[in-house]
Design a protein around this motif. Sequence first.
Motif, mmCIF file in Angstrom:
data_model
loop_
_atom_site.group_PDB
_atom_site.id
_atom_site.type_symbol
_atom_site.label_atom_id
_atom_site.label_comp_id
_atom_site.label_asym_id
_atom_site.label_seq_id
_atom_site.Cartn_x
_atom_site.Cartn_y
_atom_site.Cartn_z
ATOM 1 N N ILE A 147 56.486 -64.121 -1.797
ATOM 2 C CA ILE A 147 55.398 -63.160 -2.023
ATOM 3 C C ILE A 147 54.818 -63.362 -3.419
ATOM 4 O O ILE A 147 53.593 -63.407 -3.606
ATOM 5 C CB ILE A 147 55.912 -61.725 -1.823
ATOM 6 N N LYS A 148 55.690 -63.476 -4.414
ATOM 7 C CA LYS A 148 55.245 -63.677 -5.794
ATOM 8 C C LYS A 148 54.547 -65.026 -5.943
ATOM 9 O O LYS A 148 53.511 -65.140 -6.604
ATOM 10 C CB LYS A 148 56.450 -63.590 -6.727
ATOM 11 N N HIS A 149 55.122 -66.068 -5.308
ATOM 12 C CA HIS A 149 54.549 -67.414 -5.368
ATOM 13 C C HIS A 149 53.120 -67.433 -4.829
ATOM 14 O O HIS A 149 52.263 -68.176 -5.341
ATOM 15 C CB HIS A 149 55.429 -68.372 -4.566
ATOM 16 N N LEU A 150 52.863 -66.623 -3.816
ATOM 17 C CA LEU A 150 51.534 -66.584 -3.210
ATOM 18 C C LEU A 150 50.549 -65.724 -3.994
ATOM 19 O O LEU A 150 49.395 -65.572 -3.587
ATOM 20 C CB LEU A 150 51.650 -66.072 -1.765
ATOM 21 N N GLY A 151 51.019 -65.158 -5.102
ATOM 22 C CA GLY A 151 50.131 -64.419 -5.981
ATOM 23 C C GLY A 151 50.020 -62.938 -5.683
ATOM 24 O O GLY A 151 49.074 -62.280 -6.136
ATOM 25 N N HIS A 152 50.990 -62.404 -4.946
ATOM 26 C CA HIS A 152 50.954 -60.996 -4.579
ATOM 27 C C HIS A 152 52.096 -60.242 -5.258
ATOM 28 O O HIS A 152 53.194 -60.766 -5.415
ATOM 29 C CB HIS A 152 51.073 -60.831 -3.062
ATOM 30 N N GLU A 153 51.834 -59.009 -5.611
ATOM 31 C CA GLU A 153 52.897 -58.157 -6.130
ATOM 32 C C GLU A 153 53.722 -57.553 -5.003
ATOM 33 O O GLU A 153 54.927 -57.330 -5.143
ATOM 34 C CB GLU A 153 52.299 -57.039 -7.004
ATOM 35 N N ALA A 154 53.065 -57.282 -3.881
ATOM 36 C CA ALA A 154 53.745 -56.672 -2.742
ATOM 37 C C ALA A 154 53.020 -57.059 -1.466
ATOM 38 O O ALA A 154 51.860 -57.498 -1.492
ATOM 39 C CB ALA A 154 53.802 -55.155 -2.888
ATOM 40 N N ALA A 155 53.702 -56.892 -0.328
ATOM 41 C CA ALA A 155 53.119 -57.246 0.964
ATOM 42 C C ALA A 155 53.646 -56.295 2.025
ATOM 43 O O ALA A 155 54.702 -55.679 1.876
ATOM 44 C CB ALA A 155 53.468 -58.688 1.340
#
Length: 332
Positions: free
Chosen positions: A128-136
Amino acid sequence: MSNTVFRRAAVTLALSALVSGGAIAAPAVKYSKEPTDDASLVRRLPGFVNNTATVNGVTLHYVSGGKGAPLILLPGWPQTWWEFNKVMPKLAKHYSVIAVDLRGQGSSSKPENGYDKKTMAADIAQLIKHLGHEAAYVVGHDIGSQVGWALAANYPQRVRKLVMMDVAHSDASLFSWPIVPTTTTFNDSSYINENAPFPWWFAFHQVKGLPEKLLAGRHHLEQEWIFSYLMKDQSALSPLDRAVYRNAYASPQAIRAGNAWYQTFTQDIADQKTYAKVSVPILGLAGPGYGWVKGFLETYATDARVTKMDTGHFIAEEAPDQTVEHLTEFLK
């Protein structure tokens, strides 16, 4: 005969029946001869692409598409990311959909260790972090549901909402589950008894080394028995779907990795004892696993509800339209 020898003999006899066409043998099925590699499958889903990411020491394969808030889909055994293929196009209208092959699954890495759900949750948290998101938003089915729970328990800041489909995380109650029928036995027309599921494969997959030797190249026999036992609508899986899953677990390495998810149940149970109650909003969607999921969430979650689905275990494939409706209503 010692207990150890007896257990080994029992496992050998049970698997001999499975692979030789005995009382618990899988029914004959048709398999598509069309290609089942990820590139060929993704071409069937316009707007989706294949990707990989190296996180937490493993390389995870995932398929992504759509626009909007990130929505992570985590599949289970004995399947791959493809189990969500019927719902991904509709979900992509509202979300950035990311269907992941878990550690040990499909085109992802198959290391020798790290199959406890806490470690696998770290894989997804880092993805999730790698994809540039803080949360999903996170949706998990079967083993993926267990990983989703571990993610919410250990990394609540990474999970906006969680959907758990037909399987709960392991806790000490598993130690009391009966795995042998008491008044009848399995046959080709058996469908799971929701009050007494007798999951013999939970025990079989605990055996290290033997399953991959017995099932390499014919793991589809166990798969088809499982599909027959856990699915109300057998037509929900096409010949292509069945070929995808057969090919994904054809090698000894794939069988070993899939079994490793079960071999860590004892560690998962120990980890569960250390978790505080999970406050992430949770929806349970369950067919035969309804009682298990409901009881688990009532015990360990503070904001959860469970919906009974008129399906077998493979909810996204047996009832894709209803699945999308429940997901979009809960996640919006």
